[in-house]
Design an enzyme around this catalytic site. Structure first.
Site, mmCIF file in Angstrom:
data_model
loop_
_atom_site.group_PDB
_atom_site.id
_atom_site.type_symbol
_atom_site.label_atom_id
_atom_site.label_comp_id
_atom_site.label_asym_id
_atom_site.label_seq_id
_atom_site.Cartn_x
_atom_site.Cartn_y
_atom_site.Cartn_z
ATOM 1 N N LYS A 18 0.837 -1.211 0.000
ATOM 2 C CA LYS A 18 0.000 0.000 0.000
ATOM 3 C C LYS A 18 0.869 1.258 0.000
ATOM 4 C CE LYS A 18 -2.050 -1.307 3.871
ATOM 5 N NZ LYS A 18 -1.460 -2.656 4.048
ATOM 6 N N ARG A 94 -10.573 -0.274 8.624
ATOM 7 C CA ARG A 94 -10.078 -1.632 8.806
ATOM 8 C C ARG A 94 -11.097 -2.519 9.493
ATOM 9 N NH1 ARG A 94 -4.089 -0.084 8.730
ATOM 10 N NH2 ARG A 94 -3.286 -2.084 8.101
ATOM 11 N N ARG A 129 11.778 -5.429 4.673
ATOM 12 C CA ARG A 129 11.464 -3.995 4.572
ATOM 13 C C ARG A 129 12.395 -3.145 5.423
ATOM 14 N NH1 ARG A 129 5.535 -1.889 5.359
ATOM 15 N NH2 ARG A 129 5.615 -3.245 7.180
ATOM 16 N N ARG A 157 10.725 -1.344 11.215
ATOM 17 C CA ARG A 157 9.576 -1.053 12.074
ATOM 18 C C ARG A 157 9.479 -2.076 13.200
ATOM 19 N NH1 ARG A 157 4.434 0.112 8.364
ATOM 20 N NH2 ARG A 157 3.468 -1.356 9.792
ATOM 21 N N ARG A 168 -1.457 -9.281 12.579
ATOM 22 C CA ARG A 168 -1.945 -8.294 11.618
ATOM 23 C C ARG A 168 -2.683 -8.987 10.474
ATOM 24 N NH1 ARG A 168 3.814 -5.814 10.843
ATOM 25 N NH2 ARG A 168 3.007 -4.629 9.066
HETATM 26 P P1 AP5 Z 1 4.821 -1.550 1.838
HETATM 27 O O1 AP5 Z 1 4.493 -0.701 0.670
HETATM 28 O O2 AP5 Z 1 5.599 -0.965 2.960
HETATM 29 O O3 AP5 Z 1 3.491 -2.317 2.359
HETATM 30 P P2 AP5 Z 1 2.202 -1.773 3.131
HETATM 31 O O4 AP5 Z 1 1.040 -2.472 2.532
HETATM 32 O O5 AP5 Z 1 2.201 -0.294 3.171
HETATM 33 O O6 AP5 Z 1 2.523 -2.415 4.544
HETATM 34 P P3 AP5 Z 1 2.286 -1.921 6.026
HETATM 35 O O7 AP5 Z 1 3.037 -2.910 6.884
HETATM 36 O O8 AP5 Z 1 2.633 -0.496 6.193
HETATM 37 O O9 AP5 Z 1 0.801 -2.158 6.224
HETATM 38 P P4 AP5 Z 1 0.081 -2.423 7.560
HETATM 39 O O10 AP5 Z 1 -1.312 -2.447 7.105
HETATM 40 O O11 AP5 Z 1 0.533 -3.605 8.303
HETATM 41 O O12 AP5 Z 1 0.589 -1.204 8.449
HETATM 42 P P5 AP5 Z 1 -0.033 0.201 8.849
HETATM 43 O O13 AP5 Z 1 1.077 1.150 8.973
HETATM 44 O O14 AP5 Z 1 -1.182 0.546 7.991
HETATM 45 O O15 AP5 Z 1 5.619 -2.831 1.257
HETATM 46 C C1 AP5 Z 1 6.126 -3.806 2.144
HETATM 47 C C2 AP5 Z 1 7.537 -4.238 1.668
HETATM 48 O O16 AP5 Z 1 7.412 -4.939 0.414
HETATM 49 C C3 AP5 Z 1 8.481 -3.066 1.393
HETATM 50 O O17 AP5 Z 1 9.777 -3.444 1.776
HETATM 51 C C4 AP5 Z 1 8.399 -2.863 -0.123
HETATM 52 O O18 AP5 Z 1 9.604 -2.352 -0.645
HETATM 53 C C5 AP5 Z 1 8.124 -4.266 -0.631
HETATM 54 N N1 AP5 Z 1 7.243 -4.295 -1.798
HETATM 55 C C6 AP5 Z 1 6.141 -3.505 -2.041
HETATM 56 N N2 AP5 Z 1 5.570 -3.824 -3.213
HETATM 57 C C7 AP5 Z 1 6.311 -4.853 -3.728
HETATM 58 C C8 AP5 Z 1 6.210 -5.628 -4.937
HETATM 59 N N3 AP5 Z 1 5.255 -5.415 -5.860
HETATM 60 N N4 AP5 Z 1 7.131 -6.602 -5.137
HETATM 61 C C9 AP5 Z 1 8.125 -6.837 -4.205
HETATM 62 N N5 AP5 Z 1 8.259 -6.135 -3.050
HETATM 63 C C10 AP5 Z 1 7.364 -5.160 -2.817
HETATM 64 O O19 AP5 Z 1 -0.613 -0.149 10.305
HETATM 65 C C11 AP5 Z 1 0.252 -0.464 11.364
HETATM 66 C C12 AP5 Z 1 -0.517 -0.667 12.651
HETATM 67 O O20 AP5 Z 1 -1.186 0.541 13.019
HETATM 68 C C13 AP5 Z 1 -1.635 -1.714 12.605
HETATM 69 O O21 AP5 Z 1 -1.150 -3.021 12.816
HETATM 70 C C14 AP5 Z 1 -2.538 -1.230 13.742
HETATM 71 O O22 AP5 Z 1 -2.000 -1.579 14.992
HETATM 72 C C15 AP5 Z 1 -2.456 0.276 13.588
HETATM 73 N N6 AP5 Z 1 -3.507 0.788 12.692
HETATM 74 C C16 AP5 Z 1 -3.337 1.298 11.445
HETATM 75 N N7 AP5 Z 1 -4.510 1.652 10.905
HETATM 76 C C17 AP5 Z 1 -5.462 1.370 11.831
HETATM 77 C C18 AP5 Z 1 -6.877 1.508 11.863
HETATM 78 N N8 AP5 Z 1 -7.579 2.003 10.823
HETATM 79 N N9 AP5 Z 1 -7.525 1.102 12.981
HETATM 80 C C19 AP5 Z 1 -6.869 0.597 14.047
HETATM 81 N N10 AP5 Z 1 -5.530 0.446 14.075
HETATM 82 C C20 AP5 Z 1 -4.824 0.820 12.975
#
Ligand code: AP5
Length: 220
Positions: A18, A94, A129, A157, A168
């Site tokens: 994402k 979510r 990552r 992270r 997750r």
């Molecule tokens: P990356 O682009 O970093 O992936 P991402 O989908 O953004 O992953 P996140 O881990 O940030 O998502 P998440 O949903 O777990 O975390 P969030 O911060 O939202 O890509 C990942 C890796 O793969 C990178 O190294 C990249 O280079 C590589 N890559 C990307 N595309 C690729 C491809 N096509 N091919 C190969 N490699 C590739 O949430 C974190 C925490 O916050 C949650 O667990 C929760 O505790 C809290 N939180 C967030 N939102 C809420 C909410 N709405 N309600 C309650 N709690 C929440």
């Protein structure tokens, strides 16, 4: 450009890509990127009371309680930059409750993008990552290797562990269908198990068609 500012939601499993796609979308379409995870991480670093509460949930890979998240996201969406330039909401809603809350506030996207990636692939993406705290660029040791001169300052992270990922992922699988149910009319599913550029080419096509479609009607 579109007749009105474009509103996009982007969803997918943890580490589905994402954030990576959001950086590309912002570069091309100039939308304001609003990441629920980034907002929460900023709150944690600020040392605020809300941040302290959120931190333990995040480390374990559990959803942060709605009372900390919903208002935070609604406030950010209502700010002038997002209203004027359009927004790209990443990682919200979510759960059905979060979708309900935002719907009640009259907030709906034009497009809801769901990035699909298999669980096995996600483990490799999470463990490789690395983040550049100065530029916010997302790297991967294998799939997007960082240049030599930034390697020393990269960080991992604290929730990028296999245990936390498992939580997750479980949360994602439990809730994704209910969330998507709110956005069936504007849902676009994208196969995320291709190169970053291939994934972006498809998203680019969807958003470009959308913005081009709109303008003639408004010019008539
Ligand atoms: P990356 O682009 O970093 O992936 P991402 O989908 O953004 O992953 P996140 O881990 O940030 O998502 P998440 O949903 O777990 O975390 P969030 O911060 O939202 O890509 C990942 C890796 O793969 C990178 O190294 C990249 O280079 C590589 N890559 C990307 N595309 C690729 C491809 N096509 N091919 C190969 N490699 C590739 O949430 C974190 C925490 O916050 C949650 O667990 C929760 O505790 C809290 N939180 C967030 N939102 C809420 C909410 N709405 N309600 C309650 N709690 C929440």
């Amino acid at each position: 450009t579109a007749g009105h500012p474009l509103k996009v939601m982007i969803a997918g499993a943890p580490a589905a890509g994402k954030g990576t796609q959001c950086q590309k979308i912002v570069d091309k379409f100039g939308l304001v990127h609003i990441s629920a995870g980034d907002l929460l991480r900023a709150e944690v670093s600020s040392g605020s009371e809300a941040g302290r509460k959120a931190e333990s949930f995040m480390k374990q890979g559990n959803l942060v309680p709605n009372e900390l998240v919903v208002e935070m996201v609604k406030n950010r969406l209502s700010q002038e930059d997002a209203q004027k330039s359009g927004w790209l909401l990443d990682g919200y809603p979510r759960s059905a409750e979060q979708a309900e809350a935002i719907q009640e506030a009259g907030i709906k996207p034009d497009v809801f993008i769901l990035i699909d990636v298999s669980d096995d692939e996600l483990v490799e993406r999470v463990t490789g990552r690395r983040l550049d705290p100065e530029t916010n660029t997302i790297y991967h040791m294998k799939f997007k290797p960082p240049p030599d001169d930034v390697v020393d300052r990269l960080i991992q992270r604290s929730d990028d562990t296999e245990d936390s990922l498992r939580n997750r992922l479980a949360t994602h699988h439990k809730n994704v269908e209910a969330v998507v149910g709110y956005y069936k009319d504007m849902l676009v599913e994208v196969n995320g198990q291709r190169t970053m550029d291939e994934v972006f080419a498809e998203i680019d096509g969807v958003l470009s068609a959308f913005t081009e479609d709109e303008s003639p009607a408004h010019q008539r």
